[in-house]
Design a protein around this motif. Structure first.
Motif, PDB file in Angstrom:
ATOM      1  N   LEU A  70       0.834  -1.210   0.000  1.00 57.60           N
ATOM      2  CA  LEU A  70       0.000   0.000   0.000  1.00 57.60           C
ATOM      3  C   LEU A  70       0.864   1.254   0.000  1.00 57.60           C
ATOM      4  CD1 LEU A  70      -2.905  -0.853   2.457  1.00 57.60           C
ATOM      5  CD2 LEU A  70      -3.047  -0.435   0.012  1.00 57.60           C
ATOM      6  N   LEU A 111       0.931   3.937  -2.962  1.00 55.19           N
ATOM      7  CA  LEU A 111       0.432   5.284  -2.646  1.00 55.19           C
ATOM      8  C   LEU A 111       1.488   6.351  -2.914  1.00 55.19           C
ATOM      9  CD1 LEU A 111      -1.614   4.713   0.629  1.00 55.19           C
ATOM     10  CD2 LEU A 111      -2.483   5.408  -1.606  1.00 55.19           C
ATOM     11  N   VAL A 112       2.752   6.028  -2.673  1.00 52.83           N
ATOM     12  CA  VAL A 112       3.797   7.040  -2.863  1.00 52.83           C
ATOM     13  C   VAL A 112       4.295   7.065  -4.305  1.00 52.83           C
ATOM     14  CG1 VAL A 112       6.121   7.743  -2.206  1.00 52.83           C
ATOM     15  CG2 VAL A 112       4.544   6.933  -0.469  1.00 52.83           C
ATOM     16  N   ARG A 153      -6.116   8.721  -5.566  1.00 48.82           N
ATOM     17  CA  ARG A 153      -5.057   8.347  -4.641  1.00 48.82           C
ATOM     18  C   ARG A 153      -5.273   8.955  -3.247  1.00 48.82           C
ATOM     19  NH1 ARG A 153       1.329   9.445  -5.074  1.00 48.82           N
ATOM     20  NH2 ARG A 153       0.629  11.493  -5.722  1.00 48.82           N
ATOM     21  N   ARG A 154      -5.741  10.204  -3.235  1.00 50.22           N
ATOM     22  CA  ARG A 154      -5.973  10.851  -1.938  1.00 50.22           C
ATOM     23  C   ARG A 154      -7.029  10.119  -1.118  1.00 50.22           C
ATOM     24  NH1 ARG A 154      -3.294  15.562  -1.479  1.00 50.22           N
ATOM     25  NH2 ARG A 154      -2.627  16.305  -3.502  1.00 50.22           N
ATOM     26  N   ALA A 176      -7.834   6.945  -1.382  1.00 47.69           N
ATOM     27  CA  ALA A 176      -7.248   5.687  -0.929  1.00 47.69           C
ATOM     28  C   ALA A 176      -6.354   5.929   0.275  1.00 47.69           C
ATOM     29  CB  ALA A 176      -6.459   5.040  -2.064  1.00 47.69           C
ATOM     30  N   ASP A 177      -5.594   7.027   0.217  1.00 52.16           N
ATOM     31  CA  ASP A 177      -4.695   7.354   1.311  1.00 52.16           C
ATOM     32  C   ASP A 177      -5.467   7.609   2.610  1.00 52.16           C
ATOM     33  OD1 ASP A 177      -1.959   8.062   2.211  1.00 52.16           O
ATOM     34  OD2 ASP A 177      -2.934   9.976   2.612  1.00 52.16           O
ATOM     35  N   ALA A 178      -6.571   8.357   2.485  1.00 50.74           N
ATOM     36  CA  ALA A 178      -7.380   8.641   3.676  1.00 50.74           C
ATOM     37  C   ALA A 178      -7.990   7.362   4.219  1.00 50.74           C
ATOM     38  CB  ALA A 178      -8.469   9.660   3.343  1.00 50.74           C
ATOM     39  N   LEU A 179      -8.347   6.478   3.319  1.00 50.45           N
ATOM     40  CA  LEU A 179      -9.019   5.238   3.706  1.00 50.45           C
ATOM     41  C   LEU A 179      -8.129   4.348   4.568  1.00 50.45           C
ATOM     42  CD1 LEU A 179     -11.826   4.298   2.945  1.00 50.45           C
ATOM     43  CD2 LEU A 179     -10.818   2.851   1.191  1.00 50.45           C
ATOM     44  N   VAL A 180      -6.812   4.458   4.367  1.00 50.71           N
ATOM     45  CA  VAL A 180      -5.884   3.616   5.120  1.00 50.71           C
ATOM     46  C   VAL A 180      -6.070   3.823   6.629  1.00 50.71           C
ATOM     47  CG1 VAL A 180      -3.435   3.297   5.649  1.00 50.71           C
ATOM     48  CG2 VAL A 180      -4.185   3.437   3.289  1.00 50.71           C
ATOM     49  N   ASP A 181      -6.479   5.008   7.020  1.00 55.10           N
ATOM     50  CA  ASP A 181      -6.656   5.298   8.445  1.00 55.10           C
ATOM     51  C   ASP A 181      -7.958   4.746   9.019  1.00 55.10           C
ATOM     52  OD1 ASP A 181      -4.329   6.487   9.181  1.00 55.10           O
ATOM     53  OD2 ASP A 181      -4.941   8.487   8.554  1.00 55.10           O
ATOM     54  N   LEU A 182      -8.794   4.166   8.166  1.00 50.40           N
ATOM     55  CA  LEU A 182     -10.094   3.691   8.635  1.00 50.40           C
ATOM     56  C   LEU A 182     -10.002   2.806   9.873  1.00 50.40           C
ATOM     57  CD1 LEU A 182     -13.190   3.683   7.953  1.00 50.40           C
ATOM     58  CD2 LEU A 182     -12.768   1.485   6.853  1.00 50.40           C
TER      59      LEU A 182
END
Lengths: 282, 269, 330
Positions: free
Chosen positions: B76, B80-81, B88-89, B91-97
């Protein structure tokens, strides 16, 4: 997420591999994170809107929501006051044992929530250090609201401090010294120079703190005593109705908490974006 | 006299009082109680097969979950990087779910999703809930973001010319990744792994929904503390808590030393 | 020819980075690509290395079209402005990297690699630094290690991207001379990108001046200085006074090609606004009676003859003027 200069295309992975890895990552996100989230709302509404609304209007649920909100508010307040002070104290002054204090700040994250709850039982329970004294004064902490507030506050205590400390250190004392030389009082300096520079970090910490507080389960579970209509927070209420096989009601309450989580995620992204824009703008 | 910065006394007072009352006092109570427990308590505890099984299972399940996260979290973070793609943003925010979602809610939905009638569970040839697989699943879910979040900033700051230099020197992409990129990510990978493990060892809320809480099968150490408390076995609960605390403190000490050795990768909750 | 560049064009986000650039780089030569930032010189270098792909045109190395080759197959040595050393490897490991990663069939033996590294450490005068990490070296030392690392694989072409750009003035000057001596020994075809005209003039056999995505002039340093092809080159390489409009364009003159006199009638009237009498040349800033300023460089002897100071009234005229058609802003 800042736009990163990537290695030139001639150097990076071949196109097919990039596509495969991206697809794999997205599939994982979808299956492992999005699907559980969608399932909450699907299950919450599977028995219809009537059941959904009734489960939220239920008296016990309403009390649980209220208790979750008050204990979270208290936790946020404590974490904010402490966080501002700790960031200022450790970030601006040469404090002996600086590293040790920073490590102490992190302790609540290292401690299992269940162990955290246990520690408060040992302090304020009937057999605890302050238990007998509290009992004589007819005050109850464990199996009562104060215990829930304390347990919630413990697990969320470092959130604000942790966000602010690196910011205070990065900010450096120059702007504050300039303000002081221009004749501002210490309080004016703090309110008009320091605080504005920290505002996004503060907000970010508060959001993290609030969302964690709303959802705290383990620590609260240990100190709550699970008294219906009295010491049940929303997550505990979910467990109770789930154990009674009222899945619709459990998911209805869960969907409410998920909504809070989603809002906090959105806010977090927004705040991070604004903070970056401010930083890059200067 | 050396001039103090403004607010020294006030901030010092709040910080020291807050840290003492909220953090150190409860810990002192635990330590005091543990200190007064007889050595026999610890011996008896570790001699109890139910306790031993729960502790070993907790460690083992947390280890598997951390490994799972190491693998997927690295993928991931890398995607993402390194690979720009639309959304992408998001997806990036979703990682913190998993951090944002209350653990009880996570446990609830995972139990239903992977249960026999769930969207995923009904496709699986085996049961993934009320057994050890379910526990690993829940632990993986709640600790997923650690690896991503410790790797991401390091990847973002990795100078691109290093990989270009390796390519110009004739290194294949694989050799570049293995010999130039990976060694520089190692501290972040290890620290993400350790944080993930520490979180998984202490996790309680999500597991109680999906594990079925079967002694000798899916019982984890934090659950056993709760069980002992419900039986008013305070000594046992305290002893078990001290063991768990020691494990997580050792892990975090390891992370701390890693950061000291290699300089700061970012810290994350 | 070692490198032939034909009609290279590159656009990025609507901006033209390279506009039909052609250039020949002779075998064993040292060519400097000189230009202001944003002129496209680094992109040109990266295309030669294969790190970027052109939209049009081609690069031939030793007569062989290289566009299909990946950077790792091109046998170019590339030295980056910020060194790009591998921070977790020692100096020795860094230098040996290109040899270590060769496929087994082509890889030299361990002893051969060690000998080659020793030789390179001697060459960069860092024999006793082999076991240090890059973080323990100064900027100049790091760049020497980067150069040794690039040379270790015996590249067909050595490409240097602002290699001294991140260093102090004094270290820059030293490394510049050292690079020239190194090139005289190794004779590897070398392309050096720089925005520092002094660096380009001192080190290179040939200078290619770039501006706004195009090459404006190619030639030996002396030609570039004495006979600039365009107003841009004239102004970018050395100082230039813009004098007046003539029928064919604008007249320019170098500060040391201005003559000063105390006799009225020997040119335009002017006042000495600023006088800096240090170094071999005294530098004067003159305010013309007709408006505008010019820079004049005089030998110290001439200054002593004239006996002028700040505020003196003088008369100035160019000994040699050059006229360029377009009036580029310099």
């Amino acid at each position: 997420m800042p736009e990163m200069p990537l290695p030139a295309e001639g150097v990076g992975e071949p196109r097919w591999l990039r596509w495969t890895l991206t697809a794999l990552a997205l599939a994982f996100l979808l299956g492992f994170l999005v699907l559980p989230l969608a399932n909450i709302f699907h299950a919450a509404l599977s028995e219809g809107w009537r059941v959904f609304l009734a489960s939220l209007r239920d008296e016990e649920a309403a009390l649980a929501i209220r208790l979750s909100l008050t204990s979270s508010a208290a936790a946020v307040l404590l974490s904010t006051v402490f966080g501002l002070a700790a960031a200022w104290f450790l970030g601006r002054h040469r404090v002996p044992g600086h590293g040790l204090w920073v490590a102490v700040l992190d302790l609540p994250f290292a401690i299992s929530p269940v162990v955290a709850g246990l520690m408060f039982v040992l302090l304020f329970g009937l057999d605890g250090w302050f238990g007998p004294w509290l009992d004589r004064h007819n005050t109850q902490v464990i199996f009562a609201k104060p215990g829930i507030i304390l347990a919630t506050a413990f697990v969320t205590f470092p959130f604000v401090a942790r966000e602010l400390l690196p910011l205070v250190e990065a900010l450096g004392p120059e702007a504050e010294e300039a303000a002081r030389l221009l004749g501002a009082s210490p309080w004016q300096t703090f309110l008009r120079v320091t605080l504005p520079a920290l505002k996004w970090g503060l907000l970010y910490g508060v959001i993290l703190c609030a969302s964690r507080a709303m959802g705290e389960f383990g620590a609260v579970s240990v100190v709550s005593g699970h008294i219906r209509g009295e010491t049940m927070t929303l997550p505990l209420h979910i467990e109770a109705v789930y154990n009674e096989y009222q899945f619709g009601a459990a998911f209805a309450c869960a969907s409410l908490l998920s909504l809070v989580a989603l809002v906090s995620l959105a806010l977090k992204s927004f705040v991070a974006w604004r903070a970056r824009r401010d930083r890059e703008g200067t | 006299m050396k001039p103090r910065r403004p607010g020294f006394a006030l901030s010092a007072g709040i910080t020291l009082l807050g840290a003492s009352l909220m953090i150190l006092l409860p810990l002192a109570a635990l330590a005091f109680k543990a200190g007064h427990a007889k050595v026999g308590t610890f011996a008896a505890l570790l001699g109890d097969p139910r306790v031993r099984t729960a502790c070993l299972f907790s460690l083992g399940a947390a280890l598997i979950a951390a490994l799972f996260n190491l693998l997927w979290g690295s993928l991931l973070a890398w995607v993402l990087v390194r690979y720009p793609f639309p959304g992408r943003r998001l997806a990036d925010a979703l990682v913190d779910l998993p951090f944002a979602l209350p653990t009880a809610v996570a446990g609830l939905t995972l139990a239903s999703l992977y249960g026999p009638t769930g969207w995923i569970g009904r496709l699986l040839p085996f049961s993934a809930v009320y057994n050890q697989a379910g526990v690993v699943l829940a632990l993986s879910f709640v600790s997923l973001p650690f690896v991503v979040r410790s790797l991401q900033p390091v990847l973002e700051e990795l100078p691109r010319d290093m990989e270009e230099a390796a390519a110009c020197l004739g290194a294949s992409r694989w050799a570049t990744l293995r010999r130039v990129v990976l060694p520089q990510l190692l501290p972040a990978l290890l620290s993400g792994f350790a944080l993930s493990f520490a979180r998984a060892v202490g996790e309680y809320g999500s597991v109680v929904f999906i594990s079925g809480n079967l002694p000798f099968r899916t019982e984890i150490a934090p659950l056993l503390i709760v069980v002992k408390l419900e039986q008013y076995d305070y000594d046992g609960a305290v002893a078990l808590a001290v063991i768990m605390l020691t494990v997580s403190l050792l892990v975090l000490l390891g992370v701390h030393l890693l950061h000291r050795r290699f300089g700061g990768a970012s810290r994350h909750a | 020819m070692s490198i032939e560049i034909r009609n290279l064009s590159k656009r990025l986000g609507g901006k033209t980075i390279l506009d039909r650039v052609s250039l020949d780089i002779p075998e064993g030569g040292l060519l400097a690509l000189l230009g202001p930032s944003g002129s496209g010189k680094t992109t040109l270098l990266r295309i030669i290395a294969g790190l970027e792909t052109p939209d049009e045109g081609e690069v031939r190395v030793h007569g062989e079209a290289s566009h299909a080759r990946r950077p790792q197959d091109r046998q170019v040595g590339f030295v980056f402005q910020h060194y790009a050393l591998f921070p977790h490897m020692s100096v020795r490991q860094n230098i040996a990297f290109g040899l270590d990663v060769k496929p087994r069939a082509q890889r030299p033996s361990r002893e051969a690699i060690r000998a080659r590294v020793d030789e390179l450490l001697q060459l960069i005068q860092m024999g006793s630094y082999g076991h240090r990490l890059p973080a323990e070296l100064s900027g100049g030392q790091r760049q020497r290690v980067a150069l040794a690392r690039a040379l270790a694989v015996e590249p067909r072409v050595l490409l240097l991207d602002e290699p001294f750009g991140a260093l102090d003035a004094q270290v820059r000057a030293e490394l510049r001379h050292w690079l020239r001596r190194l090139h005289d020994v190794s004779k590897v075809t070398t392309v050096l990108v720089t925005h520092d005209q002094e660096e380009a003039m001192e080190v290179a056999d040939t200078v290619a001046v770039m501006n706004r995505a195009r090459i404006e002039q190619v030639g030996p340093p002396r030609d570039i200085y004495d006979h600039p092809a365009t107003a841009f080159v004239a102004g970018f390489v050395g100082q230039m006074n813009r004098l007046h409009q003539v029928a064919e364009g604008t007249a320019f003159a170098r500060p040391h090609e201005m003559e000063l006199s105390l006799d009225p009638g020997e040119g335009q009237a002017a006042q000495v606004a600023r006088l800096a009498p240090t170094g071999a040349l005294a530098r004067l800033r003159l305010r013309l009676a007709s408006g505008g300023e010019v820079e004049v460089h005089l030998t110290r002897d001439r200054l002593a003859d004239l006996q002028i100071a700040e505020g003196s009234q003088v008369y100035v005229r160019p000994a040699r003027v050059q006229v360029f058609p377009e009036d580029y802003s310099i």
